[in-house]
Design an enzyme around this catalytic site. Sequence first.
Site, PDB file in Angstrom:
ATOM      1  N   TYR A 177      42.030  41.336  59.663  1.00 43.69           N
ATOM      2  CA  TYR A 177      42.157  40.174  58.789  1.00 43.69           C
ATOM      3  C   TYR A 177      42.426  38.887  59.560  1.00 43.69           C
ATOM      4  CZ  TYR A 177      47.306  40.400  59.085  1.00 43.69           C
ATOM      5  OH  TYR A 177      48.603  40.381  59.529  1.00 43.69           O
ATOM      6  N   HIS A 225      42.349  31.829  28.530  1.00 41.49           N
ATOM      7  CA  HIS A 225      40.915  31.573  28.753  1.00 41.49           C
ATOM      8  C   HIS A 225      40.703  30.073  28.923  1.00 41.49           C
ATOM      9  CE1 HIS A 225      36.568  32.008  28.298  1.00 41.49           C
ATOM     10  NE2 HIS A 225      36.603  30.968  27.454  1.00 41.49           N
TER      11      HIS A 225
END
Length: 465
Positions: A186, A444
Site C-alpha cells: 500500500y 440519499h
Amino acid sequence: MKEISCKLLVIGAGPGGYVCAIRAGQLGVDTVIVEFGKPGGTCLNVGCIPSKALIHAAEEFEKIAHIAGGKGPLGIAVAPPTLDLTKTVAWKDGIVSRLNSGVAGLLKKAKVKTVQGWATFRDGKTVEVETETGSQVIRAEAVVIASGSVPAELPFLPFGGPVISSTEALALSEVPDKLAVVGGGYIGLELGMAFAKMGAKVAVVEALPRVLAQYDAELTRPVLKRLGELGIEVMLGAKAKGLSTKGDALLVEMADGKNAKLAADRVLVTVGRKPLTEGWGLEQIDLDMVGRFIRIDDQCRTSMRGIYAIGDVTGEPMLAHRAMAQGEMVAEIVAGHKRGWDKRAIPAICFTDPELVTAGLSPDEAKALAGEIKIGHFPFAANGRAMTRQGEDGFVRIVARADNHLVLGIQAVGQGVSELAAAFGLALEMGARLEDIAGTIHAHPTQGEGFQEAALKALGHALHV
C-alpha cells in the site's frame, strides 16, 4: 543528573504514546512522556498525514491536467497546469506543524510532562534520557513502550543518494522524471500513483505474483485498472538486485530469470516497516519477543510486570488507530479501571486511487470460520452519488453468516470510500446483522447507500441493481 519520579512513563509520542499519555493525564495519573523527535510520531510527521496531503495535491493536479488535455466531460476548460513541488511540500509541512502544536497542547492540557530526548532503560522501572541539557533519570511505577517503527531497508539497496524511503519521498523538492518503486504494497502504490499523477514515469517492481497481496483479487481489480490508466508499469515476479554502476538505473531480475535495467532518477524502497527496538536498552530488561516484535497479551502487558507495549513495536497490523486504541486502554488499566480490547473491528485503509477499505473478515476467512456464508455485493456504477463524482469504479461487499446473518466482514473499493470505514467498524463492533444495516435509513444521494444496498443484496432483494 536530574531525577524525576512518576506513576506512568510513556516512551514515544506517536499516535499510541500521546493518546495513552493524554488519557492517563485526564484520569489524574502522574504521567511523563519521552520523545526524541516531534510529537505525533511517524504517522503525523512522515507518514499518514503528510502522505495524504501529497496524495490530495497530486489528485488535484491530475484533475486539472486531465481537463487541460481536453479529456474532461464536465465542460470545464483551463490552461495546462504547472506544479511547484517545493510549495506543495511547504503546504504539507504547515499542516504537520499545526498538528504538532496541537498534540503538544493536548499533552499540556492533560498535565503530562514532556521530556525531549532519547530514553534508554536501566532496569524495568528506570530510564535515562539524553536531553539537550544533559542526562535525566526517570523512575516510574509503570512504563509503556510506544517506540513505533521505521522503514525497512534492503541490504543491496541501502538508503542514500537516489535510494529513498517514504520519509524522503515526502520531502522531495521536485518530481523525479523516472521513479522506480520497489514493493507493491500500500505504501508503494499510494506514493507511486501520486507521483505518476504529478508527471513522473513510474514503474513498480514486486516480487510476488500480484500487488496489494494482502487484499483479495476482486477488491484490487479497480486499482490495477487505474495503474494502467496512469501509465504505471507493474513488473510482477520481479526482484530488485541493486543499483547500476552509474547509479542511474535499478537492476532487476525478471520473472523469466532474465536481467534488466530500469532507468530511474529515484528508487523508492517500500518493502515494509520494522519495529524500533534497538537503542532503547531493551536488553537490560529482557522482554519476551515474537520475532522482531515485543510479545504482549490482550491487555498489552509484556513479560515483565509493570511494562506495557503498544503500537507498531508489537506487530501487525501496524496502524495508527490500533495503537491509539491500545494506548487508551493501557492508560485506563494503569488508572485502575477494568478494560479489555476487542480486535475484531480494526478497519484498514489503502489510499490508492480508488481507495480500499477492509474491516473484519474477508470472504475466504469468513468461510473458514463460519462455514456457509452470504455475500452482498453492490457496484458503485449503480450509485447516483458515485456517478456524479465520476467514481463509478468499485463496490461495497458485505460478508455474513448464512444461518443468523451476523455480519463478519465488510470491504469496499472506490473513490472516497475511506470515509465509510467508521460505519463499517461500528457495524462490526455492535454485532450488526444484515437486517440491521438494511433497515437503517441511509441518506440519499450518498455513497453510503451502497452499504445498505449490499446488505439488501445479501438478503436477496437489492433495490437498485
